[in-house]
Design a protein around this motif. Structure first.
Motif, short mmCIF file in Angstrom:
data_model
loop_
_atom_site.label_atom_id
_atom_site.label_comp_id
_atom_site.label_asym_id
_atom_site.label_seq_id
_atom_site.Cartn_x
_atom_site.Cartn_y
_atom_site.Cartn_z
N ALA A 88 1.48 5.43 -11.25
CA ALA A 88 0.33 4.53 -11.37
C ALA A 88 0.17 4.08 -12.80
CB ALA A 88 -0.94 5.23 -10.88
N TRP A 102 -1.38 0.30 -8.86
CA TRP A 102 -2.80 0.41 -9.19
C TRP A 102 -3.44 1.40 -8.24
CZ3 TRP A 102 -6.81 -1.27 -12.30
CH2 TRP A 102 -8.09 -1.29 -11.75
N TRP A 103 -4.26 2.30 -8.80
CA TRP A 103 -4.90 3.30 -7.95
C TRP A 103 -6.40 3.34 -8.20
CZ3 TRP A 103 -4.78 9.30 -8.72
CH2 TRP A 103 -5.50 9.90 -7.67
N TYR A 115 -5.82 6.76 -1.16
CA TYR A 115 -5.80 8.22 -1.32
C TYR A 115 -6.82 8.87 -0.40
CZ TYR A 115 -6.41 12.78 -3.68
OH TYR A 115 -6.52 14.11 -3.98
N ALA A 164 -9.43 5.40 -6.89
CA ALA A 164 -9.78 6.62 -6.17
C ALA A 164 -11.22 6.51 -5.69
CB ALA A 164 -9.57 7.84 -7.05
N HIS A 207 3.43 8.56 -8.03
CA HIS A 207 3.56 7.16 -7.65
C HIS A 207 3.63 6.22 -8.85
CE1 HIS A 207 2.96 8.58 -3.61
NE2 HIS A 207 1.77 9.07 -3.91
N ALA A 264 -1.10 10.24 -9.55
CA ALA A 264 -0.75 9.25 -10.57
C ALA A 264 0.69 9.41 -11.03
CB ALA A 264 -1.71 9.35 -11.75
N TYR A 288 0.85 -1.20 0.00
CA TYR A 288 0.00 0.00 0.00
C TYR A 288 0.88 1.24 0.00
CZ TYR A 288 -4.06 -2.87 1.35
OH TYR A 288 -5.07 -3.80 1.39
N ILE A 308 -9.43 -1.47 -3.83
CA ILE A 308 -8.37 -0.82 -3.04
C ILE A 308 -7.74 -1.86 -2.13
CG2 ILE A 308 -7.81 0.89 -1.28
CD1 ILE A 308 -10.09 2.62 -2.29
N SER A 319 -1.17 -1.03 -4.23
CA SER A 319 -2.44 -0.29 -4.24
C SER A 319 -2.27 1.05 -3.53
CB SER A 319 -3.52 -1.12 -3.54
OG SER A 319 -4.76 -0.43 -3.51
N ILE A 320 -2.72 2.11 -4.18
CA ILE A 320 -2.67 3.45 -3.58
C ILE A 320 -3.95 3.70 -2.77
CG2 ILE A 320 -2.62 5.94 -4.05
CD1 ILE A 320 -1.05 5.31 -6.60
N LEU A 327 -5.70 4.08 -13.29
CA LEU A 327 -6.52 4.84 -12.35
C LEU A 327 -7.96 4.41 -12.54
CD1 LEU A 327 -7.39 7.14 -10.43
CD2 LEU A 327 -7.11 8.74 -12.33
#
Length: 643
Positions: A343, A292-293, A321, A295, A341, A338, A83, A307, A318-319, A346
């Motif tokens: 990514a 991978w993000w 946010y 949001a 990091h 993005a 993470y 997530i 995994s981001i 998104l």
């Protein structure tokens, strides 16, 4: 491939996978299940002996937390980030490797076990977007306990309803959430919820935010003890993964119901792990080590699936946010995250893209960031309208891919298969049915309609693994809500059509659950709140089309005889009531006093007709059962915004 009949092209990798998943689901999914580590490998994919309560991998055993964390550490990838937390509202960033995550999840699982939490017990998680929200979820999974995450924006009555239904041993919460312009303390809402509920959890464990909430003290809640996360972890023994049956519940996630009472969607362990891992490879094209993000928020199904769990099941990063698409600090927030990091994808809601477009219509902020790592923008939560699709495509220069799915399904029903076989994109369509979903369009009598004809989108049973196993403690509602409209089918509640190329077009809800910025909310629950006002005789809330949020709730109220109220003061009072009882997430701001509401002779308010007029439709077919057409004629100018 070309735009011609994607589902029938014999040379298509997608078509072959789809065909086998429908005609021979056992062979298809048992092969897919080999990507998961099992303590007892399954020999059967789907058991339909108690249909429509289908069971996936009924003789298999596994642990979801082990599959998401431990197996990657054992494979020598413990130093890879699992993470990345990026809090735009606090300016904080943190990277947690797989090895660090393994340690923290095991420690907190041990703390939960010390509180008496074991296999099958429930834990309610009411948290902001911080890493410990995901850690708490994974810790529950490690013990075989069942987590129920409640979105931190929900008000105390909504939290109380979920506590009453899930009956948790422990509540995990925090000091509060951080919004761009304010702080949202959680202690008052948890305390009030415990006053309202008939169930008393043994303990509340708090993930502290002392810097942001320095003066918060534990409230008095009889029968429930409060402790800080770090204090309970230090005195507990780290817990090992507990094998559970594939059919055992992993979590309960409450979704709005048309009655106003939330429905507790139950997700199993085995089908969930198999389906999500497959989706990351084949739908999203994500591989181990990719960043991978998503949001979203862990309080919603997108956050649960994409997530917390799916990225880790395939060994990606995994981001997490904590921020907004605009205002933290500007409309370039997403591009900053993005870029910083790196990514590769998104995943967000069309509402977020529309909000960014509203603030930066020419996309000038996009050019300020290096987005060369970004391969795809995925959207879900509501229909991706063609204008938003085209804007994002033009500004980002990458494929913009719509997904269609629901809280109940847990992962996409229809999508463009970016990993299995990328397909031409049609604006306004999420592309084709995903393998495992026998998607059809039915008329009102349950007959399939020709290609291109509107109808009810339904899924022939059994559905794919990872979809809802039922509703928590409510089999009857499961049947009446999803399985009774069309025998042998799951009713999605959405209308639309499938064109001659096999592409799906989802045109909107067929019930009174509305979609506000990707969040499904019940207009019935809002009406129930408004009806409590002493001046209100009756009320109707409808979802009208909104350029930014997809839909927004608008209320119409009839006052009791003799009541005279200032319209603006009354509106403010009703808005406050909805905010206090449902939460700010409802975004309820518009309410108008009218002389009457159109009804059928049996007393049903014609909400669909009202919504059609409000959305500007000119060919509205008024039901012949209307009691008094003059009432609708008088209301129409208000619906059209002419008064």
């Amino acid at each position: 491939m070309t735009d011609t009949n994607a589902t029938d092209a014999s040379t298509s990798a997608y078509a072959a996978a789809y065909r086998q998943s429908i005609t021979d689901p056992d062979a298809f999914w048992l092969d897919v299940a080999k990507d998961i580590d099992w303590t007892t490998p399954p020999t059967q994919a789907v058991d339909g002996t108690e249909a429509p309560f289908y069971k996936w991998f009924p003789d298999g055993q596994l642990n979801t937390s082990y599959n998401a964390i431990d197996r990657h550490v054992a494979a020598g990838r413990g130093d890879q980030p699992a993470y990345i937390w990026d809090s735009a509202v606090t300016g904080t960033k943190e990277t947690i490797t797989y090895s660090q995550l393994q340690e923290q999840v095991a420690e907190f699982a041990g703390a939960l076990a010390a509180e008496g939490v074991g296999k099958g017990d429930r834990v309610v998680i009411y948290m902001p977007m911080v890493p410990r929200a995901a850690i708490a979820m994974l810790a529950c999974a490690r013990l075989g306990a069942v987590h129920s995450v409640v979105f931190g924006g929900f008000a105390a009555p909504e939290l109380a309803i979920r506590i009453d239904d899930a009956r948790p041993k422990v509540i995990v919460t925090s000091h509060g959430g951080i919004e761009p312009t304010r702080k949202v303390p959680y202690f008052p809402m948890v305390s009030k919820a415990l006053e309202l509920t008939n169930h008393t959890p043994a303990s509340v464990i708090v993930a502290p935010r002392h810097t942001e909430f320095p003066d918060e003290t534990f409230p008095e809640t009889p029968g429930t003890t409060w402790s800080y996360w770090d204090d309970v972890v230090v005195v507990s023994k780290p817990a090992d993964p507990v094998p559970v049956a594939a059919t055992d519940p992993l979590y309960i996630l409450y979704t709005s119901g048309t009655t106003g009472l939330p429905k507790g969607v139950v997700r199993d362990n085995g089908g969930h792990a198999v389906a999500l891992a497959w989706s990351m490879w084949n739908i999203y094209g994500v591989r181990p080590g990719d960043v991978w993000w998503t949001a979203s928020d862990v309080g919603w199904v997108v956050g649960h699936s994409y997530i917390v769990y799916a990225p880790l099941l395939v060994g990606a990063t995994s981001i997490i946010y904590e921020g907004k698409p605009v205002g933290t600090p500007d409309a370039g927030a997403f591009w900053r995250v993005a870029s910083e990091h790196k990514a590769t994808a998104l995943f967000t809601a069309p509402t977020a893209v529309r909000a960014i477009r509203k603030e930066d219509p020419r996309g000038e902020l996009v050019s300020e960031y290096d987005l060369t790592a970004l391969r795809t923008l995925f959207c879900a939560g509501e229909r991706l309208d063609p204008d938003t699709y085209q804007w994002a495509t033009d500004k980002l220069g990458v494929p913009v891919v719509d997904n269609w799915w629901q809280t109940e399904t847990g992962w996409p029903i229809a999508s463009n298969m970016r990993g299995l076989e990328p397909m031409p994109i049609k604006a306004g369509s999420p592309t084709v049915p995903v393998p495992g979903y026998a998607l059809v369009v039915l008329d009102g009598q349950g007959n399939e309609v020709p290609a291109g004809e509107d109808g009810n989108l339904a899924i022939r049973l059994p559905m794919a693994p990872g979809t809802l196993a039922g509703l928590w403690n409510d089999d009857e509602r499961f049947l009446t809500s999803y399985m009774s409209t069309f025998a042998g089918y799951y009713t999605t509640g959405d209308g639309g059509y499938i064109d001659e190329d096999g592409y799906v077009f989802v045109m909107g809800r067929t019930d009174d659950v509305i979609n506000v910025a990707g969040h499904r909310l019940s207009t019935g629950s809002m009406e129930a709140v408004i009806a409590k006002h002493p001046a209100v005789a009756e009320a109707a809330v409808i979802g009208v089309r909104d350029e930014l949020k997809g839909q927004r709730p608008v209320g119409y109220v009839v006052l009791k005889a003799g009541e005279v109220r200032d319209p603006e003061e009354l509106r403010a009072e009703l808005v406050k009531m909805v905010r206090d009882e449902i939460g700010a997430v409802a975004t309820f701001r518009d309410c108008t006093v009218v002389q009457g509401l159109p009804k059928t002779r049996s007393g049903k308010i014609l909400r669909k007709t009202m919504r059609q007029i409000a959305d500007g439709q000119t060919d509205v077919a008024v039901p012949s059962t209307i009691e008094d057409p003059a009432v609708l004629d008088a209301l129409a100018p208000y619906l059209r915004g002419e008064k």
